[in-house]
Design an enzyme around this catalytic site. Structure first.
Site, PDB file in Angstrom:
ATOM      1  N   MET A 107       0.809  -1.216   0.000  1.00  0.00           N
ATOM      2  CA  MET A 107       0.000   0.000   0.000  1.00  0.00           C
ATOM      3  C   MET A 107       0.847   1.272   0.000  1.00  0.00           C
ATOM      4  O   MET A 107       0.518   2.240  -0.692  1.00  0.00           O
ATOM      5  CB  MET A 107      -0.957   0.017   1.192  1.00  0.00           C
ATOM      6  CG  MET A 107      -2.200  -0.821   0.992  1.00  0.00           C
ATOM      7  SD  MET A 107      -3.201  -0.255  -0.399  1.00  0.00           S
ATOM      8  CE  MET A 107      -4.618  -1.335  -0.235  1.00  0.00           C
ATOM      9  N   TYR A 131      -9.369   6.727  -6.028  1.00  0.00           N
ATOM     10  CA  TYR A 131      -9.007   5.330  -5.776  1.00  0.00           C
ATOM     11  C   TYR A 131      -7.764   5.195  -4.899  1.00  0.00           C
ATOM     12  O   TYR A 131      -7.101   6.174  -4.595  1.00  0.00           O
ATOM     13  CB  TYR A 131      -8.906   4.511  -7.052  1.00  0.00           C
ATOM     14  CG  TYR A 131      -7.898   4.858  -8.126  1.00  0.00           C
ATOM     15  CD1 TYR A 131      -6.829   5.721  -7.949  1.00  0.00           C
ATOM     16  CD2 TYR A 131      -8.030   4.256  -9.381  1.00  0.00           C
ATOM     17  CE1 TYR A 131      -5.922   5.978  -8.954  1.00  0.00           C
ATOM     18  CE2 TYR A 131      -7.127   4.509 -10.404  1.00  0.00           C
ATOM     19  CZ  TYR A 131      -6.073   5.355 -10.187  1.00  0.00           C
ATOM     20  OH  TYR A 131      -5.184   5.598 -11.203  1.00  0.00           O
ATOM     21  N   GLU A 132      -7.510   3.940  -4.492  1.00  0.00           N
ATOM     22  CA  GLU A 132      -6.422   3.621  -3.551  1.00  0.00           C
ATOM     23  C   GLU A 132      -6.609   4.365  -2.227  1.00  0.00           C
ATOM     24  O   GLU A 132      -5.652   4.774  -1.588  1.00  0.00           O
ATOM     25  CB  GLU A 132      -5.065   3.948  -4.175  1.00  0.00           C
ATOM     26  CG  GLU A 132      -3.911   3.128  -3.641  1.00  0.00           C
ATOM     27  CD  GLU A 132      -4.024   1.656  -4.017  1.00  0.00           C
ATOM     28  OE1 GLU A 132      -3.809   0.829  -3.125  1.00  0.00           O
ATOM     29  OE2 GLU A 132      -4.314   1.330  -5.174  1.00  0.00           O
ATOM     30  N   GLY A 133      -7.870   4.539  -1.832  1.00  0.00           N
ATOM     31  CA  GLY A 133      -8.194   5.285  -0.614  1.00  0.00           C
ATOM     32  C   GLY A 133      -8.434   6.734  -0.959  1.00  0.00           C
ATOM     33  O   GLY A 133      -7.516   7.444  -1.368  1.00  0.00           O
TER      34      GLY A 133
END
Length: 592
Positions: free
Chosen positions: A293, A441-443
């Site tokens: 991440m 996206y990706e949080g």
């Protein structure tokens, strides 16, 4: 739109003159024999050629055509399979991969520059190797030796791709409530059943196999995030000898029709008792997933930077050529009917804002990448721990601030084109559309802000923050008097951030709403202050050289613009934070 050219001169400046990365590599035994300044320069030069020559020309056509879905089969736009083959054959998919399994083994700070180039050239294209690299990272760090040997070589080689299957129709950020199930089998494998959505590269025609990493729950798993496991689920089963076998019990139910990144297949993936293999430990899937991440979230920040760079390259070319009205001080191009629009103050404001945010972002993303390298490769435990804590602190800033600034930058690029910026043929509107997803996206960036404020600031009691603040203060204290025009406002900005951090830490003790209320503006104050540090470092590297090379004169001029016109934004943002959370709760839900 201007042809894309990799900003190699600025990349070399950041790596070699600002951060002197070769010194860091020499101090890390695992990298000392793998990379040096000359090797890095050659790699970036070649990456610039392949991204500009093979990938950038497909950006607009890929957007126009998009991906297509027919009965579970996904086709990428014309030219994508051939370009992907060229990219993979150059070793670029595995640029940061483990040499043990065929990767180049380059440090993240080199991979970050390559990521910028491929995403500037074509963000939709760049997502395919990015997801593969992320999947490889989790496999490398958590899978069994057997799985690594069976899957990593072909993934690094770009023969097989990877995907990350997290989100479900009812579960986005809150992964603890996922419903995908994993049933243990007698042979040690698992049967995976469930539906995942928003899966980038879940199905496509670029590679002969796709290796999905899937979050799922065992029947007896604890509730919430502590009950999630991670599984490797191949699209096509792999035989013991490495050859491909039967198709696995999974498929692409549809692809999304999106605002941007239309040449990237965003898939609904259905797993119907598909065979999968455990990666890492049971019920510790999130830990395995979060290994990648920090890399992926930095990568999304770099996507924003990349789009801002592409927009700037087109905007500066247009501003030099487009004639409109005369300069306020009188005609400049006297042989023409009007002056080029670059003479106008507002156009210069937009161009300089773009330039300052892009170059500040490049330095900051490289700085964070260096911390990742230090945390991974340093043999000194204290040094590695400090770097790891800095990564934890700075990753949400890198993801959210770079992408928030990227939207501002791409909108400025579109605005400079005037009406032509709204027209598809000029390319600027695509960059705005493509950029928008990077904030989501990706949080989402709101979640990144909560992560920074709640987990990294409040959660560490301010200790992670102290690493970064102390480093900046040490730089200011040791700086030569010739840097005073940069270090004085930088010192004031850090003091402001110190006070703001203490204020939120204190208020959060009695009112938990303060964390969420402050988070977005706080992250932006942090981001502008971090960029000020980067610009002070760049000014130090350029000062005294401005008479030798226009590049250094331009760098110093942009630094002065940043401190004069962009850093002052922290004052209004800080005032918003200190206004507190009360005004957010003056309305009942029915009153909105």
């Amino acid at each position: 739109m201007a042809d894309y050219q990799a900003p190699l001169r600025d990349m070399r400046f950041v790596l070699n003159e600002v951060f002197e990365v070769s010194k860091l590599w020499a101090e890390l035994p695992a990298l000392a024999e793998v990379v040096d300044a000359e090797t890095a320069s050659a790699i970036l030069e070649e990456a610039g050629k392949v991204t500009a020559g093979s990938i950038a020309p497909l950006n607009r056509s890929g957007d126009e055509e998009g991906c297509s879905w027919d009965n579970g089969v996904v086709k990428t736009p014309a030219g994508f399979p051939e370009a992907y083959r060229t990219y993979a054959e150059g070793g670029w998919v595995g640029v940061g991969g483990s040499p043990e399994f065929g990767g180049m083994g380059m440090p993240k700070v080199i991979g970050a520059q390559v990521e910028e180039m491929v995403n500037s050239a074509n963000l939709s294209f760049g997502l395919y190797p990015m997801l593969t690299a992320g999947a490889c990272l989790s496999i490398l760090n958590h899978a069994s030796e057997e799985l690594k040997a069976q899957y990593l070589p072909n993934m690094y080689a770009g023969v097989w791709a990877g995907s990350m299957c997290l989100t479900e129709p009812h579960a986005g950020t809150d992964l603890g409530i996922i419903r995908t199930k994993a049933e243990p089998q007698a042979d040690g494998s698992y049967k995976i059943s469930g539906t995942k959505i928003f899966i980038t590269g879940g199905e496509h025609d670029l590679t002969e196999n796709i290796i999905h990493l899937v979050l799922a729950k065992l029947p007896d798993a604890p509730a919430g995030p502590k009950g999630i496991s991670l599984f490797l689920v191949p699209k096509i089963m792999v035989n013991a000898d490495g050859s491909l076998g039967e198709k696995n019990a999974l498929g692409c139910g549809s692809i999304e029709h999106k605002m941007g990144i239309k040449a990237s297949a965003t898939c609904v993936m259905n797993f119907d008792g598909a065979t999968g293999y455990l990666v890492g430990e049971v019920n510790k899937g999130l830990a395995a997933m979060f290994t990648m991440m920090n890399y992926e979230r930095l990568g999304v920040g770099i996507q924003g930077l990349a789009l801002g760079e592409r927009s700037y390259q087109s905007a500066i070319e247009y501003a030099r050529e487009r004639i409109q009205s005369r300069a306020p001080t009188g005609p400049v191009a006297k042989d023409k009917a009007a002056d080029p629009i670059i003479v106008h103050p507002d156009v210069r404001r937009m161009l300089l804002t773009m330039k300052a945010l892009n170059e500040g972002g490049r330095a900051f993303s490289s700085y964070v990448a260096m911390q990742l390298d230090t945390a991974k490769y340093s043999e000194d435990k204290d040094t590695a721990r400090r770097a790891d804590e800095l990564v934890a602190l700075l990753t949400p800033v890198a993801k959210a601030f770079l992408t928030d600034m990227a939207l501002e930058t791409t909108v400025h690029g579109q605005q400079i084109f005037g009406g032509h910026g709204f027209i598809r043929e000029w390319g600027q509107e695509q960059l705005v559309r493509d950029c928008r997803i990077t904030q989501i996206y990706e949080g989402t960036n709101g979640i990144q802000s909560l992560d920074l404020m709640g987990r990294k600031i409040v959660g560490s009691g301010g200790s992670y923050y102290k690493h970064f603040a102390d480093e900046i203060k040490a730089f200011v204290a040791s700086a030569d008097a010739s840097l005073a025009e940069f270090t004085k406002p930088l010192a004031a900005a850090v003091q402001n951030l110190d006070e703001l951090t203490a204020w939120v830490l204190d208020r959060a003790k009695s009112n938990p709403n303060e964390i969420g209320a402050a988070s977005v503006e706080y992250l932006h104050v942090f981001g502008y202050t971090a960029y000020a540090y980067m610009w002070a470092l760049m000014a130090r590297a350029a000062l005294g050289k401005e008479g030798q090379d226009e590049f250094y004169a331009s760098k110093l001029g942009t630094a002065r613009f940043y401190f004069a016109r962009l850093l002052p934004r922290i004052h209004s943002l800080s005032a918003s934070v200190k206004a507190g959370s009360e005004s957010l709760y003056l309305l009942d839900a029915a009153q909105f």
